[in-house]
Write a protein that holds these residues in place. Structure first.
Motif, short mmCIF file in Angstrom:
data_model
loop_
_atom_site.label_atom_id
_atom_site.label_comp_id
_atom_site.label_asym_id
_atom_site.label_seq_id
_atom_site.Cartn_x
_atom_site.Cartn_y
_atom_site.Cartn_z
N GLY A 273 32.16 -16.62 2.08
CA GLY A 273 33.07 -17.83 1.97
C GLY A 273 32.84 -18.69 3.27
N GLN A 274 32.64 -18.39 4.20
CA GLN A 274 32.02 -19.02 5.39
C GLN A 274 30.94 -18.56 6.19
N GLY A 275 29.80 -19.24 6.02
CA GLY A 275 28.38 -18.68 6.71
C GLY A 275 27.97 -17.52 5.76
N SER A 276 26.73 -17.08 6.55
CA SER A 276 25.85 -16.32 5.71
C SER A 276 25.60 -14.87 6.72
N LEU A 277 25.59 -13.63 6.33
CA LEU A 277 25.41 -12.58 6.98
C LEU A 277 24.32 -11.62 6.73
N GLU A 278 23.59 -11.31 7.88
CA GLU A 278 22.48 -10.61 7.70
C GLU A 278 22.70 -9.00 7.59
N ILE A 279 22.06 -8.32 6.66
CA ILE A 279 22.21 -6.84 6.49
C ILE A 279 21.30 -6.32 7.36
N LEU A 280 21.80 -5.28 8.23
CA LEU A 280 20.68 -4.67 8.98
C LEU A 280 20.43 -3.40 8.74
N GLU A 281 21.56 -2.68 8.35
CA GLU A 281 21.27 -1.25 7.72
C GLU A 281 22.39 -0.99 6.60
N MET A 282 21.73 -0.35 5.56
CA MET A 282 22.51 -0.11 4.21
C MET A 282 22.07 1.07 3.75
N GLN A 283 22.88 1.76 2.86
CA GLN A 283 22.75 3.11 2.16
C GLN A 283 23.05 3.17 0.81
N ALA A 284 22.15 3.41 -0.20
CA ALA A 284 22.43 3.54 -1.70
C ALA A 284 23.03 4.89 -2.00
N PRO A 285 23.71 5.15 -3.33
CA PRO A 285 24.29 6.17 -3.47
C PRO A 285 23.31 7.39 -3.33
N ASN A 286 23.46 8.39 -2.83
CA ASN A 286 22.77 9.91 -2.60
C ASN A 286 21.51 9.39 -1.95
N GLY A 287 21.35 8.41 -0.99
CA GLY A 287 20.39 8.00 -0.49
C GLY A 287 20.48 8.19 1.08
N LYS A 288 19.60 7.62 1.86
CA LYS A 288 19.93 7.74 3.49
C LYS A 288 20.15 6.42 3.89
N LYS A 289 20.62 6.05 5.08
CA LYS A 289 20.70 5.16 5.69
C LYS A 289 19.36 4.26 5.99
N VAL A 290 19.13 3.16 5.70
CA VAL A 290 17.74 2.67 5.98
C VAL A 290 18.08 1.18 6.52
N ASP A 291 16.98 0.85 7.40
CA ASP A 291 16.89 -0.59 7.82
C ASP A 291 16.55 -1.43 6.66
N ALA A 292 17.04 -2.61 6.89
CA ALA A 292 16.79 -3.73 5.72
C ALA A 292 15.24 -4.13 5.76
N GLU A 293 14.86 -3.88 6.76
CA GLU A 293 13.22 -4.36 6.72
C GLU A 293 12.63 -3.67 5.82
N ILE A 294 12.80 -2.19 6.00
CA ILE A 294 12.23 -1.41 4.85
C ILE A 294 12.36 -1.66 3.38
N ILE A 295 13.64 -2.19 3.25
CA ILE A 295 14.00 -2.61 1.68
C ILE A 295 13.38 -3.92 1.35
N CYS A 296 13.14 -4.86 2.24
CA CYS A 296 12.58 -6.06 1.97
C CYS A 296 11.00 -5.59 1.76
N ALA A 297 10.16 -4.90 2.45
CA ALA A 297 8.96 -4.54 2.40
C ALA A 297 8.88 -3.87 0.86
N GLY A 298 9.62 -3.13 0.54
CA GLY A 298 9.75 -2.36 -0.87
C GLY A 298 9.52 -3.62 -1.98
N PHE A 299 10.38 -4.65 -1.60
CA PHE A 299 10.53 -5.70 -2.85
C PHE A 299 9.36 -6.41 -2.77
N LYS A 300 8.42 -6.70 -1.82
CA LYS A 300 7.27 -7.46 -1.73
C LYS A 300 6.22 -6.48 -2.37
N ASN A 301 6.27 -5.12 -2.29
CA ASN A 301 4.97 -4.54 -2.70
C ASN A 301 5.11 -4.45 -4.20
#
Length: 301
Positions: A273-301
């Motif tokens: 609603g005001q500004g933008s937020l950077e996600i640093l660490e996140m976790q999908a259901p039944n997954g492990k906590k991962v760095d956002a950089e790893i997720i970004c790399a997966g999208f690029k491959n």
């Protein structure tokens, strides 16, 4: 100074440093803690951290479902304690228990009372974006964190501090403040101060829905929620419930569509609603906590 005979009541890791300090200076005659609880995927019964420490020190342990029960009170009387010390115990004490020891009951509370009375003062201090919090030692009464204040110690909160970091600071500060409080108690130097109820606010127990992220709120508010819950904040993305562990404010004033996800330079940015937020660490259901950089790399491959 003569050692005090102390009954210690506490449960989580937060209470262990205070118990450890007490054992170094005084005689802890009994530890009262919550019953073992099932935890993890296997729901295995695990003892509270305070119990684990007490067992190592061969201190008698009580784990009542209700500490107010007459048989528990009768057991506590047998220890003839000078003082009961309470640190994050998790049960309300009856007036009968409060009146048992010669010096009553002293609580180590993780806020600068009268602010943040209640079950989750550390979390709410972060969620509300406080810059300073601290620890108060208090002479307990029958109310919820309403007893006379004894000593206080302030702790600064940085903008990026997360829940485990603040907990560690406060539990160390609390242990030191407790020993100072008992020194003054024995020297008869304590000057109890009544709380001003008009300055109080309540820090209620956290619920699952507390962690639900509303992207219409500001980037600052959402960032504070994430760091205050550390793993308890979540949002739905593509129909999946995603835990958000760590964030960083990318731009506090940018105008973006709330909830819109952008990938930029190996970063995951989400509009608010005001500004933008950077996600640093996140976790999908039944997954492990991962760095956002790893997720970004997966999208690029």
């Amino acid at each position: 100074m003569e050692k005090l005979r102390i009954i210690f009541m506490g449960t989580p890791e937060f209470a262990v440093p205070s118990l450890k300090k007490l054992c170094e200076v005084h005689e802890v005659v009994c530890v009262v803690t919550q019953p073992d609880r099932p935890k993890g995927r296997g729901q295995k019964l695990l003892p509270p951290p305070v119990k684990v420490f007490a067992e190592e020190k061969n201190i008698p342990i009580l784990q009542p479902i209700k500490v107010k029960n007459p048989e528990v009170v009768a057991e506590l009387k047998k220890f003839q304690a000078d003082l009961i010390v309470v640190v994050a115990f998790g049960q309300i004490l009856s007036q009968e228990i409060l009146d048992l020891p010669k010096f009553g009951c002293i609580n180590v509370h993780a806020s600068l009372l009268p602010r943040y009375r209640g079950a989750a003062p550390i979390e709410w201090a972060l969620i509300n974006g406080e810059k300073i919090t601290g620890v108060t030692t208090m002479q307990m009464n029958a109310g919820l964190d309403t007893g006379d204040m004894l000593l206080k110690s302030e702790v600064k909160i940085s903008d990026e501090m997360i829940l485990p970091e603040l907990q560690e600071k406060l539990m160390t500060t609390g242990a030191e403040l407790l020993i100072k409080t008992l020194e003054k108690l024995q020297r008869r130097e304590l000057q109890p101060i009544k709380q001003d109820d008009s300055l109080s606010n309540y820090a209620p127990m956290l619920k699952k829905e507390t962690g639900s992220i509303d992207w219409n709120k500001s980037a600052r508010e959402i960032h504070n929620l994430v760091r205050g819950l550390y793993g308890g904040a979540y949002a739905f993305m593509n129909g999946q419930k995603i835990k958000i562990w760590r964030t960083k404010i990318h731009n506090e004033n940018s105008k973006t569509l709330p909830g819109k996800i952008n990938f930029l330079d190996k970063k995951i940015l989400i509009g608010t609603g005001q500004g933008s937020l950077e996600i640093l660490e996140m976790q999908a259901p039944n997954g492990k906590k991962v760095d956002a950089e790893i997720i970004c790399a997966g999208f690029k491959n």
